[in-house]
Motif scaffolding. Structure first.
Motif, PDB file in Angstrom:
ATOM      1  N   UNK A 129      39.898   1.781  29.369  1.00  0.00           N
ATOM      2  CA  UNK A 129      38.922   2.398  30.270  1.00  0.00           C
ATOM      3  C   UNK A 129      38.568   3.782  29.744  1.00  0.00           C
ATOM      4  N   UNK A 130      37.333   3.971  29.326  1.00  0.00           N
ATOM      5  CA  UNK A 130      36.899   5.229  28.718  1.00  0.00           C
ATOM      6  C   UNK A 130      36.995   6.393  29.707  1.00  0.00           C
ATOM      7  N   UNK A 131      36.651   6.137  30.977  1.00  0.00           N
ATOM      8  CA  UNK A 131      36.702   7.205  31.988  1.00  0.00           C
ATOM      9  C   UNK A 131      38.142   7.665  32.217  1.00  0.00           C
ATOM     10  N   UNK A 132      39.047   6.686  32.290  1.00  0.00           N
ATOM     11  CA  UNK A 132      40.457   7.027  32.472  1.00  0.00           C
ATOM     12  C   UNK A 132      40.980   7.834  31.282  1.00  0.00           C
ATOM     13  N   UNK A 133      40.619   7.384  30.070  1.00  0.00           N
ATOM     14  CA  UNK A 133      41.067   8.080  28.860  1.00  0.00           C
ATOM     15  C   UNK A 133      40.532   9.510  28.831  1.00  0.00           C
TER      16      UNK A 133
END
Length: 653
Positions: A83-87
């Protein structure tokens, strides 16, 4: 597998970046303490080992920060969730955490330079005075430089870590689901468990089952500075904070109360054990001498500043000249390193007890001491300070302990207030002369304690004083000494001068010169000058403690009283040992040896401090060390017992 490897690359890159910046800050601390290096044998080897140990402690802090991001990123990636947002959110989290930690490490440098000790839980003693403390920091130019340095280092970290993030995750995409074989997923989970375990070991700091990494792990030699250089300030503060919050660390438990009291009775020979375990009636023959008493507590005045103690500079010309005309104590030590300790021990003759604040307890106790005994004998009592008397709860505490008049910042014109520390010393002295004249007009003897503040940051030198030195710290010493001379010359012109005992002491000393031991003795070795016109000049070389001022003055006044304190009359009897306190480290001094004990690490040692050697003689002179330890522990434990049992007053119920 590619995203999983990207996470590992990212976390390792952040780790190494953090280690580099931690080491940079440690290097800056080393530069600011460079004078300590010249006293080290084989300095390169000792400093190199300190930096290696520093990598160890920095790794612990880094693993604390990175454990949660590692766990989340690698576990989700292992089971196929990206998940790009989480990263991105985790990257922001890491930037915030590291920035706060790095800023705190930079902020530790000026504190260490002041106290020769990393920031510890004792700063919480000032939580009720945080506005006052913040103003002192804000107005000190050196703190501004460190603030800018901290800002630059945090920006460097954020900028480089963001570049790392962009390069590693430039083609990173969100996805859910397995896109690899079960073998690859199994390998990911296996690597996740291995790396999580390694990070957990990093947090713990040691493989040993019995104990994780501790403050004492950093101590590898007999020299104080290399031992402390390796410590990470965040680790040190966190450890002392946890220990201070434990119930067992709220009170002193050095030995059983009954054992401590039995030993204390042997030392102090009490005659009134119904009042307390150490209370003794001190009687004098003949009439009492109604001398006025003026006690000046000088801010941060180390004996090592004085020419007579080997200082080649001439910033204390007044103190040096007065010491030669007075009763002077060469080997006098304050009980602690904070102003609160200095005021408390000078006026009430109790030792400092680790990191306890003596004047901020929920219940203000009534102590026997100078204010009470002198007021009881018809004296007027007063206290003068340059700034807000509520700092450290001094005003409230003294008002409850027989100080009738307190002059502080609220009593001065606003245009005379130059900084958070209020008015300059010499202006306080001018006003104090006026008040002492008023008190003298009442035809009653007076007692006055005065607390200077100019020799403390933020350093503010009045425009009308023209120093000779170029360095700001030397200039403020010159000014402080000049202000004392000005007070003394003004007092000489008054009718009450000839009938007054003047005591010049300090709240504590300062970090001056070589520091071999975990307790820098220059921080506690201070001047003690007692002057009375037409009294014999004496140069005393025997041991003396801050707690002895009250009994010594009572002896000079020939006033009988109940001594319910840990002090003794220095002009009537010698002192075998002196107890000193350095937050969580304490020591007992004889005329040649120092027994040292750390409550945090349990480390103890016996050092020939008069020879300025770092050799630990604990095993060679074990019986001597045992005797000194017994005196130290029983004194502190008995003081704790008396405070807990409300047995500190000299009033008979």
């Amino acid at each position: 597998m590619k995203s999983f490897i990207s996470h590992i690359k990212y976390l390792l890159s952040i780790y190494f970046l953090g280690i580099i910046l931690f080491s940079l800050i440690r290097g800056i601390l080393l530069i600011t303490q460079w004078e300590q290096v010249q006293f080290l044998p084989e300095p390169f080897i000792l400093l190199a080992k300190a930096f290696l140990i520093g990598l160890w402690f920095d790794t612990v802090i880094s693993c604390y920060i990175l454990f949660f991001p590692l766990f989340i990123l690698l576990l989700l990636s292992a089971i196929g969730i990206e998940n790009r947002t989480l990263t991105k959110g985790i990257h922001i989290f890491i930037c915030i955490c590291y920035s706060l930690v790095l800023i705190s490490c930079v902020g530790n440098i000026p504190y260490f330079n002041e106290f020769f000790k990393h920031i510890n839980a004792s700063i919480l003693n000032w939580k009720d005075d945080k506005g006052f403390v913040f103003s002192m920091i804000k107005n000190d130019k050196t703190y501004i430089l460190y603030f800018l340095l901290a800002l630059v280092i945090s920006i460097i970290f954020s900028a480089i870590s963001s570049l790392i993030y962009k390069r590693i995750y430039k083609s990173y995409k969100s996805q859910i689901g397995f896109h690899s074989s079960y073998k690859v997923v199994g390998l990911r989970l296996f690597l996740f468990l291995i790396l999580s375990g390694l990070c957990f070991l990093g947090v713990r700091g040691r493989i040993s089952k019995k104990s994780p990494i501790r403050v004492g792990t950093a101590y590898f030699c007999n020299y104080a500075f290399p031992n402390q250089l390796g410590l990470n300030p965040i680790f040190y503060f966190g450890t002392t904070l946890i220990e201070s919050q434990k119930q067992s660390h709220q009170q002193i438990h050095l030995m059983p109360d009954t054992d401590a009291i039995n030993w204390a009775r042997l030392y102090y020979q009490p005659t009134d054990t119904l009042l307390s375990p150490i209370a003794r009636l001190i009687t004098y023959q003949g009439e009492k001498k109604n001398y006025n008493v003026v006690v000046i507590i000088m801010e941060g005045m180390s004996a090592e500043y004085m020419k007579r103690h080997g200082n080649s500079h001439s910033q204390t010309t007044f103190l040096d000249s007065l010491s030669a005309q007075s009763t002077y104590f060469e080997n006098y030590y304050t009980t602690g390193i904070h102003t609160m300790n200095g005021i408390f021990s000078t006026l009430f003759s109790y030792p400092a007890l680790f990191m306890q604040h003596p004047m901020k307890s929920a219940e203000i106790l009534h102590y026997g001491g100078l204010p009470y005994e002198l007021k009881k004998n018809g004296y007027q009592t007063a206290y003068f300070t340059t700034h807000d008397d509520q700092f450290d709860n001094v005003g409230g505490f003294l008002a409850m302990n027989d100080v009738e008049f307190i002059m502080s910042q609220k009593n001065y014109p606003s245009d005379k207030v130059l900084s958070t520390l209020g008015v300059p010393d010499d202006y306080m002295f001018e006003r104090s002369i006026q008040e002492l004249n008023r008190m003298a007009a009442n035809k009653k003897p007076f007692f006055a304690a005065m607390m200077t503040a100019s020799n403390h940051g933020p350093i503010t030198i009045p425009s009308y004083f023209k120093p000779k030195s170029g360095d700001l710290k030397d200039q403020i010493l010159e000014y402080s000494d000049w202000a004392l001379r000005k007070f003394f010359e003004m007092a000489k012109k008054e009718a009450w001068f000839d009938n007054t005992i003047f005591v010049f002491t300090a709240d504590h000393g300062a970090n001056v010169g070589e520091q071999l031991y975990e307790i820098p003795l220059s921080r506690l070795h201070s001047p003690l000058i007692i002057y009375k016109k037409d009294m014999p000049i004496q140069q005393k070389t025997s041991l003396a403690s801050q707690v002895d001022i009250f009994p010594t003055i009572m002896g000079m006044l020939n006033i009988s009283y109940v001594n319910n304190t840990f002090g003794q009359d220095l002009l009537a009897q010698g002192r075998k040992y002196v107890v000193i306190n350095y937050d969580n480290t304490v020591a007992c001094l004889s005329d040649s040896l120092m027994y040292l004990y750390s409550s945090q690490t349990g480390k103890e040692g016996l050092y020939p401090y008069k020879l300025k050697k770092a050799d630990d003689l604990l095993q060679q002179q074990f019986s001597t060390a045992k005797d000194m330890k017994q005196y130290l522990f029983s004194t502190m434990q008995t003081a704790q017992y008396m405070i807990n049992k409300r047995l500190v007053s000299s009033k008979r119920k």
